[in-house]
Design an enzyme around this catalytic site. Structure first.
Site, PDB file in Angstrom:
ATOM      1  N   LYS A  68       0.826  -1.207   0.000  1.00  0.00           N
ATOM      2  CA  LYS A  68       0.000   0.000   0.000  1.00  0.00           C
ATOM      3  C   LYS A  68       0.862   1.259   0.000  1.00  0.00           C
ATOM      4  CE  LYS A  68      -4.141  -1.753   2.389  1.00  0.00           C
ATOM      5  NZ  LYS A  68      -5.029  -1.578   3.570  1.00  0.00           N
ATOM      6  N   ALA A  91      -2.189   1.366   6.772  1.00  0.00           N
ATOM      7  CA  ALA A  91      -2.494   0.364   7.795  1.00  0.00           C
ATOM      8  C   ALA A  91      -3.444  -0.680   7.230  1.00  0.00           C
ATOM      9  CB  ALA A  91      -3.115   1.032   9.021  1.00  0.00           C
ATOM     10  N   ASP A  92      -3.446  -1.839   7.859  1.00  0.00           N
ATOM     11  CA  ASP A  92      -4.387  -2.894   7.503  1.00  0.00           C
ATOM     12  C   ASP A  92      -4.728  -3.666   8.773  1.00  0.00           C
ATOM     13  OD1 ASP A  92      -5.607  -4.122   4.945  1.00  0.00           O
ATOM     14  OD2 ASP A  92      -4.997  -5.870   6.096  1.00  0.00           O
ATOM     15  N   THR A  93      -6.018  -3.937   8.955  1.00  0.00           N
ATOM     16  CA  THR A  93      -6.501  -4.596  10.171  1.00  0.00           C
ATOM     17  C   THR A  93      -7.252  -5.870   9.825  1.00  0.00           C
ATOM     18  OG1 THR A  93      -6.770  -2.461  11.304  1.00  0.00           O
ATOM     19  CG2 THR A  93      -7.940  -4.343  12.246  1.00  0.00           C
TER      20      THR A  93
END
Length: 222
Positions: A68, A91-93
């Site tokens: 990303k 960010a990635d969750t």
């Protein structure tokens, strides 16, 4: 720090995300006028097939946020990166439940087709009366190319005996597009008994860790 570095540190904070929740969270620690939202151009990213333990989940999340960040920096181009940009934040969750055999099961956004049944299964199998993990990888890269990353994990425990509330919750449609199929900051929070760790991490951006990263990279958030 050099004068150039000081100027860079006071520039724009570019959020590489489509999530309005992440934008709202970032605005809690960064002056809103300094935030620019520029989502990755590509919507395709690696999945979690075959990933069944904690180290592998963390590694995959790191790979996703790195991709990303590269995407967003390419969109910005060298000129814009050099002209008043303090940092790019990506960010990635994911939510990770635990199977009966002890392996981890990553619960991303429920598929649009048959999402209600998917989320219903998740609640009954992984959530109600049990503890699961919210895991977020954060990648920050400055305009000068300095990099910092973190993987933050919070433990979320749901109440028992709330099966009767599940159909009403599904009817709200809140689960659609949410990692793990629920929103802590919305009506999904009614199911939560306790959170161990960062609450903002469960929503999608661990602010405590992000502030530490900005400090380490000498990014001014005032």
């Amino acid at each position: 720090m050099s004068a150039e570095g000081q100027e860079q540190g006071r520039g724009r904070i570019v959020l590489g995300s489509r999530s309005p929740q992440r934008r709202e969270l970032l605005a809690q620690i960064v002056a809103p006028g300094r935030i620019e939202v520029l989502p990755p151009a590509s919507t395709g990213e690696q999945g979690f097939d075959g990933v069944a333990d904690e180290p592998a989940i963390h590694q995959r999340l790191r790979e996703i946020v790195l991709e990303k960040a590269h995407d967003v920096r390419l969109q910005l181009g060298a000129q814009r990166r050099a002209a008043g940009m303090a940092a790019v934040v990506c960010a990635d969750t994911v939510i990770a439940g635990t199977n009966q055999d002890g392996t981890r099961c990553v619960l991303e956004q429920p598929p649009e087709e048959n999402w209600q049944q998917t989320v219903r299964d998740w609640f009954l199998r992984f959530y109600l009366g049990r503890t699961h993990s919210a895991i977020t990888a954060v990648h920050v890269v400055t305009g000068l190319g300095r990099v910092c990353e973190r993987v933050v994990e919070s433990q979320v425990t749901f109440h028992t005996g709330m099966e009767s509330r599940l159909e009403d919750y599904l009817a709200t449609g809140e689960s659609r597009g949410k990692a793990g199929g629920y929103a802590l900051q919305g009506e999904g929070g009614d199911f939560v008994e306790r959170v161990e760790g960062s609450i903002s991490n469960v929503i999608g951006l661990p602010l405590e860790a992000l502030l530490e990263m900005f400090e380490e990279l000498e990014v001014d958030v005032g």
